[in-house]
Write a protein that holds these residues in place. Structure first.
Motif, PDB file in Angstrom:
ATOM      1  N   THR A   4    -109.800  21.698   6.553  1.00 40.19           N
ATOM      2  CA  THR A   4    -108.400  21.742   6.952  1.00 40.19           C
ATOM      3  C   THR A   4    -108.302  21.357   8.417  1.00 40.19           C
ATOM      4  N   LEU A   5    -107.399  20.459   8.705  1.00 44.45           N
ATOM      5  CA  LEU A   5    -107.157  20.063  10.080  1.00 44.45           C
ATOM      6  C   LEU A   5    -106.079  20.967  10.655  1.00 44.45           C
ATOM      7  N   ILE A   6    -106.441  21.697  11.686  1.00 45.49           N
ATOM      8  CA  ILE A   6    -105.467  22.555  12.357  1.00 45.49           C
ATOM      9  C   ILE A   6    -105.011  21.803  13.597  1.00 45.49           C
ATOM     10  N   GLN A   7    -103.762  21.467  13.628  1.00 46.53           N
ATOM     11  CA  GLN A   7    -103.214  20.678  14.713  1.00 46.53           C
ATOM     12  C   GLN A   7    -102.452  21.596  15.651  1.00 46.53           C
ATOM     13  N   THR A   8    -102.885  21.633  16.904  1.00 45.63           N
ATOM     14  CA  THR A   8    -102.237  22.510  17.864  1.00 45.63           C
ATOM     15  C   THR A   8    -101.129  21.797  18.630  1.00 45.63           C
ATOM     16  N   HIS A   9    -101.097  20.471  18.544  1.00 46.12           N
ATOM     17  CA  HIS A   9    -100.025  19.713  19.188  1.00 46.12           C
ATOM     18  C   HIS A   9     -99.810  18.424  18.406  1.00 46.12           C
ATOM     19  N   SER A  10     -98.728  17.772  18.658  1.00 44.08           N
ATOM     20  CA  SER A  10     -98.412  16.532  17.962  1.00 44.08           C
ATOM     21  C   SER A  10     -99.441  15.459  18.298  1.00 44.08           C
ATOM     22  N   MET A  11     -99.721  14.609  17.343  1.00 40.24           N
ATOM     23  CA  MET A  11    -100.657  13.506  17.553  1.00 40.24           C
ATOM     24  C   MET A  11     -99.952  12.302  18.172  1.00 40.24           C
ATOM     25  N   THR A  12     -98.647  12.425  18.405  1.00 44.24           N
ATOM     26  CA  THR A  12     -97.898  11.322  19.000  1.00 44.24           C
ATOM     27  C   THR A  12     -97.120  11.796  20.220  1.00 44.24           C
ATOM     28  N   LEU A  13     -96.701  10.826  21.003  1.00 43.81           N
ATOM     29  CA  LEU A  13     -95.903  11.091  22.204  1.00 43.81           C
ATOM     30  C   LEU A  13     -94.603  10.314  22.108  1.00 43.81           C
ATOM     31  N   ASN A  14     -93.475  10.969  22.399  1.00 47.59           N
ATOM     32  CA  ASN A  14     -92.244  10.206  22.515  1.00 47.59           C
ATOM     33  C   ASN A  14     -92.197   9.630  23.938  1.00 47.59           C
ATOM     34  N   ARG A  15     -91.181   8.861  24.219  1.00 47.39           N
ATOM     35  CA  ARG A  15     -91.096   8.161  25.503  1.00 47.39           C
ATOM     36  C   ARG A  15     -91.113   9.131  26.701  1.00 47.39           C
ATOM     37  N   GLN A  16     -90.353  10.208  26.608  1.00 50.75           N
ATOM     38  CA  GLN A  16     -90.304  11.167  27.713  1.00 50.75           C
ATOM     39  C   GLN A  16     -91.656  11.848  27.915  1.00 50.75           C
ATOM     40  N   GLN A  17     -92.325  12.201  26.815  1.00 54.29           N
ATOM     41  CA  GLN A  17     -93.646  12.814  26.916  1.00 54.29           C
ATOM     42  C   GLN A  17     -94.663  11.835  27.506  1.00 54.29           C
ATOM     43  N   LEU A  18     -94.549  10.575  27.105  1.00 55.78           N
ATOM     44  CA  LEU A  18     -95.467   9.555  27.596  1.00 55.78           C
ATOM     45  C   LEU A  18     -95.347   9.375  29.104  1.00 55.78           C
ATOM     46  N   VAL A  19     -94.127   9.196  29.598  1.00 55.40           N
ATOM     47  CA  VAL A  19     -93.972   8.973  31.041  1.00 55.40           C
ATOM     48  C   VAL A  19     -94.327  10.237  31.819  1.00 55.40           C
ATOM     49  N   SER A  20     -94.107  11.392  31.215  1.00 55.34           N
ATOM     50  CA  SER A  20     -94.501  12.644  31.861  1.00 55.34           C
ATOM     51  C   SER A  20     -96.027  12.729  31.960  1.00 55.34           C
ATOM     52  N   LEU A  21     -96.725  12.376  30.871  1.00 50.63           N
ATOM     53  CA  LEU A  21     -98.186  12.388  30.878  1.00 50.63           C
ATOM     54  C   LEU A  21     -98.740  11.398  31.906  1.00 50.63           C
ATOM     55  N   LEU A  22     -98.089  10.237  32.021  1.00 47.53           N
ATOM     56  CA  LEU A  22     -98.520   9.228  32.987  1.00 47.53           C
ATOM     57  C   LEU A  22     -98.059   9.546  34.407  1.00 47.53           C
ATOM     58  N   ASP A  23     -97.148  10.507  34.524  1.00 50.13           N
ATOM     59  CA  ASP A  23     -96.583  10.916  35.805  1.00 50.13           C
ATOM     60  C   ASP A  23     -95.884   9.753  36.512  1.00 50.13           C
ATOM     61  N   VAL A  24     -95.055   9.028  35.726  1.00 49.52           N
ATOM     62  CA  VAL A  24     -94.258   7.932  36.268  1.00 49.52           C
ATOM     63  C   VAL A  24     -92.831   8.062  35.752  1.00 49.52           C
ATOM     64  N   LYS A  25     -91.918   7.390  36.418  1.00 46.10           N
ATOM     65  CA  LYS A  25     -90.536   7.335  35.947  1.00 46.10           C
ATOM     66  C   LYS A  25     -90.438   6.301  34.826  1.00 46.10           C
ATOM     67  N   GLU A  26     -89.434   6.478  33.976  1.00 46.66           N
ATOM     68  CA  GLU A  26     -89.251   5.545  32.864  1.00 46.66           C
ATOM     69  C   GLU A  26     -89.086   4.117  33.356  1.00 46.66           C
ATOM     70  N   SER A  27     -88.344   3.931  34.427  1.00 49.51           N
ATOM     71  CA  SER A  27     -88.134   2.573  34.949  1.00 49.51           C
ATOM     72  C   SER A  27     -89.449   1.958  35.434  1.00 49.51           C
ATOM     73  N   ALA A  28     -90.322   2.766  36.035  1.00 52.09           N
ATOM     74  CA  ALA A  28     -91.629   2.264  36.490  1.00 52.09           C
ATOM     75  C   ALA A  28     -92.494   1.884  35.287  1.00 52.09           C
ATOM     76  N   PHE A  29     -92.432   2.699  34.232  1.00 52.81           N
ATOM     77  CA  PHE A  29     -93.186   2.376  33.021  1.00 52.81           C
ATOM     78  C   PHE A  29     -92.675   1.079  32.412  1.00 52.81           C
ATOM     79  N   ASP A  30     -91.338   0.939  32.319  1.00 54.16           N
ATOM     80  CA  ASP A  30     -90.756  -0.280  31.759  1.00 54.16           C
ATOM     81  C   ASP A  30     -91.204  -1.506  32.543  1.00 54.16           C
ATOM     82  N   HIS A  31     -91.219  -1.386  33.862  1.00 49.97           N
ATOM     83  CA  HIS A  31     -91.604  -2.501  34.728  1.00 49.97           C
ATOM     84  C   HIS A  31     -93.085  -2.854  34.553  1.00 49.97           C
ATOM     85  N   ALA A  32     -93.930  -1.863  34.358  1.00 53.98           N
ATOM     86  CA  ALA A  32     -95.381  -2.076  34.293  1.00 53.98           C
ATOM     87  C   ALA A  32     -95.914  -2.214  32.865  1.00 53.98           C
ATOM     88  N   ARG A  33     -95.074  -2.006  31.867  1.00 57.83           N
ATOM     89  CA  ARG A  33     -95.554  -1.913  30.483  1.00 57.83           C
ATOM     90  C   ARG A  33     -96.344  -3.137  30.025  1.00 57.83           C
TER      91      ARG A  33
END
Length: 103
Positions: A4-33
């Motif tokens: 049994t796989l016990i998952q303690t967190h989601s295996m995916t990131l939404n956009r807000q979670q992604l930029v938070s993990l990268l510690d950048v603003k959404e606009s900076a991510f869009d520019h550098a994507r």
């Protein structure tokens, strides 16, 4: 043996979670994507507006090095050659669990 796989967190990131993990603003991510993706940053998963958490974390840990990312995500291929890993019969398992058919 059923594992049994016990998952303690989601295996995916939404956009807000992604930029938070990268510690950048959404606009900076869009520019550098595009440049990030040119450096092996994981692309968004097909069909959904989310990124693979393990792939993004592997990219960060590997500093964008594709070989290192693959080793983090799937291990060293040479190490796996020595192991005889059983491949489960997924169709039979699903039929047994949900269709009432014995495998």
């Amino acid at each position: 043996m059923i594992m049994t796989l016990i998952q303690t967190h989601s295996m995916t990131l939404n956009r807000q979670q992604l930029v938070s993990l990268l510690d950048v603003k959404e606009s900076a991510f869009d520019h550098a994507r595009a440049k990030l993706e040119d450096n092996h940053f994981p692309k968004r998963l097909p069909g959904i507006l989310r990124w693979s958490r393990p792939a993004v974390i592997a990219w960060i840990k590997a500093s964008g090095n594709l070989d290192m990312m693959n080793r983090i995500l799937i291990g060293d291929p040479q190490e796996r050659e020595d192991q005889d890993l059983p491949i489960p019969d997924i169709a039979a398992d699903l039929a047994a669990r949900y269709g009432g058919i014995e495998a």
